[in-house]
Design an enzyme around this catalytic site. Structure first.
Site, short mmCIF file in Angstrom:
data_model
loop_
_atom_site.label_atom_id
_atom_site.label_comp_id
_atom_site.label_asym_id
_atom_site.label_seq_id
_atom_site.Cartn_x
_atom_site.Cartn_y
_atom_site.Cartn_z
N HIS A 113 36.49 44.18 41.00
CA HIS A 113 36.02 42.91 41.54
C HIS A 113 35.02 43.25 42.64
CE1 HIS A 113 39.99 41.01 40.04
NE2 HIS A 113 39.02 40.78 39.17
N GLU A 116 35.73 43.06 46.36
CA GLU A 116 36.87 43.82 46.89
C GLU A 116 36.37 45.23 47.17
OE1 GLU A 116 40.05 43.23 44.09
OE2 GLU A 116 39.86 41.04 44.24
N HIS A 247 42.05 47.65 44.14
CA HIS A 247 41.65 46.27 44.39
C HIS A 247 41.82 45.93 45.87
CE1 HIS A 247 41.27 44.44 40.23
NE2 HIS A 247 41.67 45.68 39.97
N GLU A 341 46.53 47.27 45.52
CA GLU A 341 45.88 46.32 46.42
C GLU A 341 45.87 46.96 47.81
OE1 GLU A 341 44.63 43.35 45.55
OE2 GLU A 341 45.40 43.17 43.50
#
Length: 475
Positions: A113, A116, A247, A341
């Site tokens: 993404h 990100e 991410h 993440e």
């Protein structure tokens, strides 16, 4: 690396080829993109540049690592983005560019993404760190590079990053640049193999390599983004064993399955390798103090982190993601991938990047080391020839892996006692029992006898028996 004119840059690059390749990032070719604006560079700290890298600067950073550690690195591209930017990979290995039989292949992917951004920068920092520490003789890093082929892709979505980075000010919009230049969310764009394997679980069918021999279908699928197609071919062409997809937006290590079996929004959906995936996720989260902190408040007031345990979560228990890259790796190849993440903020201020590096440095190294767990070895015939695409099955785990072209295989497992079976079309299967410690991986080789060899052997035994009986009975 600042540009100081053609001659000076040629000296800095060290070779005409490297210089021409680097300058290509700044030139607008026929139909090519404007790569992105240059900025004033910050000084490096311990050989690491703690700053955001636009597309030309990303290329420069990778070239710098390549030139600094030329004996153990190379740069290559797996394809181009929709706007024509290269999907660059830095490889670190004692024999770059070559799959060494028996040596496992690892990959990190960042910036899927585009907004990100922390993962993109951490992978650039990681490349610089590995090179620096290798040159210093850091034994851990030297052994890692000598015994692992490491592939680092800082940005799968360079177009999205440029869009996100072009916003003025430090506060970036939560969604600008998330998708690729076509507006496609790359982490919802992969073939939905979860749905296929869930049907196969009920009705019977293969549990692995669900896209085998279907590369043409991938190329012809107009719904797949060019970035998605490039990574699919990359996954199918290299025998990756372990991977992580970086991410941003929370702090957790996420493992398969990502998509729920029932179709509900939240539901723990374990894969056959749930035990090892939990262990792999903990290998990352446990070295990251903020991620593993049980008292850490949610990133946002209304976030539901109830599925988080020790900084890890089953993906589907958190929220269901169809068409994700993580599960695609597991179900289309031998590669086990988790999604990490890294930050509550997707595009945090530049001055915080060093802190993110300190929080994640040990985790990034620890996770690569997990590739040397479980069982490894070779599958060969009785003449010592490698058997490619042999199936390695573990009793009690309904997910098989296959051998690579040199007959080499790797099977990640938690400690325990296992029954491992090797089989291949035209050969007699062999089963072996193996006790697996935490690490290092136990070597278990298989020599398979072909059916034709067995028939010849039985024929010879029959002839010997007949000869013996003839002599005994005076026929």
């Amino acid at each position: 690396m600042a540009r100081r004119g053609g001659c000076a840059l040629l000296v800095l690059c060290g070779s005409l080829a490297a210089c021409a390749w680097l300058l290509g990032a700044e030139a607008r070719g026929p139909g090519g993109p404007v790569a992105g604006a240059r900025r004033r560079r910050r000084p490096q700290e311990d050989g690491i540049s703690f700053e955001y890298h636009r597309y030309p600067e990303l290329r420069e950073a990778l070239v710098s690592v390549w030139l600094q550690c030329a004996a153990v690195s190379r740069i290559y591209t797996v394809g181009r983005s929709f706007e024509g930017r290269e999907l660059l990979v830095l490889e670190l290995s004692d024999n770059p560019g070559v799959h060494e039989p028996g040596e496992p292949e690892f990959k990190y992917i960042g910036n899927m993404h585009g907004n990100e951004a922390v993962g993109r920068e951490l992978l650039i920092f990681l490349a610089q760190y590995l090179c620096n520490e290798y040159q210093k003789g850091n034994e851990t890093i030297v052994q890692l590079i000598h015994n692992t082929r490491i592939h680092i892709m800082p940005s799968l979505n360079p177009d999205g990053f440029e869009k996100a980075a072009s916003q003025l000010g430090e506060l970036k919009d939560w969604f600008v640049g998330r998708s690729n230049a076509q507006g496609i969310d790359l982490n919802r764009n992969f073939p939905d193999l979860d749905r296929i394997v869930y049907i196969n679980e009920k009705e019977g069918g293969p549990n692995n390599h669900l896209l085998k021999n279907l590369k043409k279908i991938v190329d012809q699928n107009t719904k797949l983004a060019p970035e998605t197609k490039a990574v699919i071919h990359w996954i199918m062409d290299i025998p990756f064993v372990l991977s992580a997809n970086l991410h941003g937006g929370d702090l957790v290590a996420n493992y398969p399955y990502d998509e729920t079996r029932s179709g509900s929004a939240h539901e723990y959906s374990s894969c056959p390798d749930d035990d090892i995936f939990q262990s792999l996720a903990r290998a990352y989260s446990s070295f990251n103090p903020p991620m593993s902190d049980p008292d850490r408040p949610p990133c946002r007031k209304n976030d539901d982190d109830s599925s988080f345990v020790e900084g890890t979560t089953n993906g589907a228990a958190w929220y269901s993601v169809p068409g994700g890259m993580q599960d695609f790796n597991y179900l289309s190849s031998n590669c086990f991938e988790i999604t990490v993440e890294l930050s509550c903020e997707k595009f945090p201020p530049e001055e915080t990047l060093k802190n993110y590096w300190e929080d994640n440095k040990n985790s990034l190294i620890s996770y690569i080391q997990q590739i040397h767990r479980g069982v490894k070895g070779f599958v060969r015939d009785l003449q010592g020839n490698p058997i490619a695409n042999a199936t390695l099955s573990v009793e009690g785990i309904d997910h098989d892996v296959t051998s690579a072209k040199d007959g080499d295989y790797w099977r990640l497992l938690v400690p325990g006692n296992y029954k491992l079976t090797a089989s291949a079309p035209g050969y007699l299967a062999i089963a072996k029992k193996v006790a697996v410690p935490y690490s290092p991986a136990v070597r278990v080789d298989f020599e398979l006898e072909s059916f034709s060899e067995r028939k010849e052997e039985e024929k010879e035994e029959l002839m010997e028996w007949w000869k013996m009986m003839s002599e005994t009975l005076n026929f």
